[in-house]
Scaffold this motif. Structure first.
Motif, PDB file in Angstrom:
ATOM      1  N   ARG A 291       0.834  -1.205   0.000  1.00  0.00           N
ATOM      2  CA  ARG A 291       0.000   0.000   0.000  1.00  0.00           C
ATOM      3  C   ARG A 291       0.868   1.254   0.000  1.00  0.00           C
TER       4      ARG A 291
ATOM      5  N   ALA B 193      -6.908  -1.179  -1.619  1.00  0.00           N
ATOM      6  CA  ALA B 193      -7.142   0.183  -1.134  1.00  0.00           C
ATOM      7  C   ALA B 193      -8.571   0.278  -0.629  1.00  0.00           C
TER       8      ALA B 193
ATOM      9  N   ARG C 187      -4.559   6.139   1.900  1.00  0.00           N
ATOM     10  CA  ARG C 187      -3.297   5.390   1.898  1.00  0.00           C
ATOM     11  C   ARG C 187      -2.709   5.307   3.303  1.00  0.00           C
TER      12      ARG C 187
ATOM     13  N   ASP D 137      -4.804   2.932   5.579  1.00  0.00           N
ATOM     14  CA  ASP D 137      -4.587   1.531   5.200  1.00  0.00           C
ATOM     15  C   ASP D 137      -3.229   1.034   5.665  1.00  0.00           C
TER      16      ASP D 137
END
Length: 167
Positions: free
Chosen positions: A125, A135, A139, A142
Motif C-alpha cells: 500500500r 485500497a 493510503r 490503510d
C-alpha cells in the motif's frame, strides 16, 4: 446572532457564515415563472440567460463516495481480473495458507503467515501507486491498519505457548 444576520441580510448588508464566507442574500419567491415576460431575472443571470448556477452547499443526501487514492487497477489495460488485482490476491493467498497451516495443527506457522501477509499488504500500500481492491481507505489509514494488525499477529505468534498434544 441569527436575528442580527437576518437583519443585515434584509438591510442589504450581506450575511456571512461563522468562518467569514459570504452568503448570498435570500431572495423572496416570485409568482411569475423565470424567464416569463415581466418576471425578474434570477440573481446572477442576465435577462434571457439560462438558470442560476448550482448551489455550492453540500447535498443533504450523499449520492456517491470518493474512491480511495490508489484504488485503480494494479495492471491497466484489457487483462483478466485476477491479474489486475494481484496485490489483493497475493495477500488473500498468504492468509489462506496461514489458515490452512493452523487447521492442520501448526498454529504458530499459520499465524506468522497471516501476520506477514498483513505486513506485506502495508508495504504494498505504501510502495505501489495503484493496488486495486487492497485500497479501502486513505493510503495512510490503510498502511497503519494493515501494519499494526500484521505486527500484532506476528508478535502474538512468536510469544504464544505451543499447545500440548492430546488436549
Amino acid at each position: 446572532m441569527r436575528a442580527e444576520s437576518d437583519a443585515e441580510n434584509a438591510a442589504g448588508g450581506g450575511a456571512t457564515k461563522a468562518n467569514g464566507t459570504p452568503v448570498a442574500p435570500v431572495v423572496p419567491a416570485t409568482s411569475g415563472a423565470p424567464g416569463a415576460p415581466g418576471a425578474p431575472a434570477a440573481p446572477g443571470t442576465a435577462a434571457g440567460a439560462g438558470p442560476a448556477a448550482r448551489s455550492r452547499r453540500f447535498p443533504s443526501i450523499t449520492r456517491d463516495t470518493a474512491r480511495p487514492e490508489g484504488s485503480g487497477r494494479a495492471v491497466p489495460g484489457a487483462v483478466s481480473t485476477p491479474v489486475r488485482q494481484w496485490p489483493m490476491l497475493s495477500v488473500l493467498t498468504a492468509t489462506a495458507v496461514g489458515l490452512l497451516a493452523t487447521a492442520f495443527g501448526h498454529p504458530r506457522v499459520g499465524c506468522l503467515a497471516i501476520g506477514v501477509a498483513l505486513i506485506a499488504a502495508s508495504v504494498m500500500r505504501r510502495v505501489l501507486p495503484s493496488v486495486g481492491m487492497l485500497a479501502v481507505r486513505s493510503r495512510f489509514t490503510d498502511m497503519i491498519t494493515y501494519g499494526l494488525l500484521g505486527v500484532a499477529i506476528t508478535l502474538l505468534a512468536l510469544v504464544m505457548a505451543a499447545p500440548k498434544p492430546g488436549w
